[in-house]
Design a protein around this motif. Structure first.
Motif, PDB file in Angstrom:
ATOM      1  N   GLN A 112     -18.373 -32.994  20.880  1.00  7.64           N
ATOM      2  CA  GLN A 112     -19.138 -31.662  20.404  1.00  7.64           C
ATOM      3  C   GLN A 112     -18.263 -30.679  19.867  1.00  7.64           C
ATOM      4  O   GLN A 112     -18.132 -29.646  20.576  1.00  7.64           O
ATOM      5  N   ARG A 113     -17.954 -30.567  18.807  1.00  9.20           N
ATOM      6  CA  ARG A 113     -17.147 -29.675  18.046  1.00  9.20           C
ATOM      7  C   ARG A 113     -17.661 -28.127  18.235  1.00  9.20           C
ATOM      8  O   ARG A 113     -16.955 -27.167  18.261  1.00  9.20           O
ATOM      9  N   GLU A 114     -19.136 -27.926  18.251  1.00  5.83           N
ATOM     10  CA  GLU A 114     -19.683 -26.566  18.172  1.00  5.83           C
ATOM     11  C   GLU A 114     -19.444 -25.945  19.707  1.00  5.83           C
ATOM     12  O   GLU A 114     -19.808 -24.890  19.749  1.00  5.83           O
ATOM     13  N   ARG A 115     -19.226 -26.828  20.590  1.00  2.67           N
ATOM     14  CA  ARG A 115     -19.144 -26.241  22.025  1.00  2.67           C
ATOM     15  C   ARG A 115     -17.613 -26.166  22.484  1.00  2.67           C
ATOM     16  O   ARG A 115     -17.503 -25.926  23.717  1.00  2.67           O
TER      17      ARG A 115
END
Length: 151
Positions: A112-115
């Protein structure tokens, strides 16, 4: 046995050559070239919920580091700048790595690149990357209609 003596003689001649070179050139600098590319060492670990990437980046300020993350790779780039010396003596030997570097680390599973979070401490960069939730394939049953082979 003859080959062994020849190699030993060759090695002694090479050692003597380097000793003479250094003796004749006392100001010879053995500083590594800034043009030599270098790649930081990494360690990638997996837990049940995340991937953890550690990269050794000694001497690199956080503002000289660029970190980009995709779903399946981490892109690291930056520069370790050489400090300018003011004394006249100079350095006779340095094994420090200077200059720019770029490294792409493929990830074994999607994240999860956003996290993703990053922390830098003591020259060690740590990226904590939560795993992406697995996508369950959505299967659809296809009905087959038999056709008449005589038609």
């Amino acid at each position: 046995m003859l080959m062994s003596k020849q190699f030993q003689s060759l090695r002694q001649q090479i050692d003597l050559l380097f000793e003479n070179l250094i003796r004749e050139q006392p100001q010879l600098s053995l500083v590594s070239s800034m043009d030599t590319p270098w790649i930081p060492a990494i360690e990638l670990q997996e837990t049940e919920t995340e991937l953890c990437l550690k990269a050794q980046l000694p001497g690199i300020a956080p503002n000289e580091l660029d970190i980009q993350v995709s779903e399946n790779a981490v892109f690291l780039s930056g520069e370790h700048r050489e400090s300018k010396q003011t004394d006249k003596q100079g350095i006779f030997r340095s094994e420090f790595h200077y200059g720019q570097f770029k490294r792409v680390v493929p990830l074994p599973i999607p994240i999860q690149r956003e996290r993703v979070t990053a922390e830098m401490s003591g020259g060690l960069l740590t990226l904590t990357m939560p795993k992406a939730t697995p996508v369950v394939p959505n299967l659809i049953k296809v009905s087959l209609i038999a056709s008449d082979p005589k038609a």
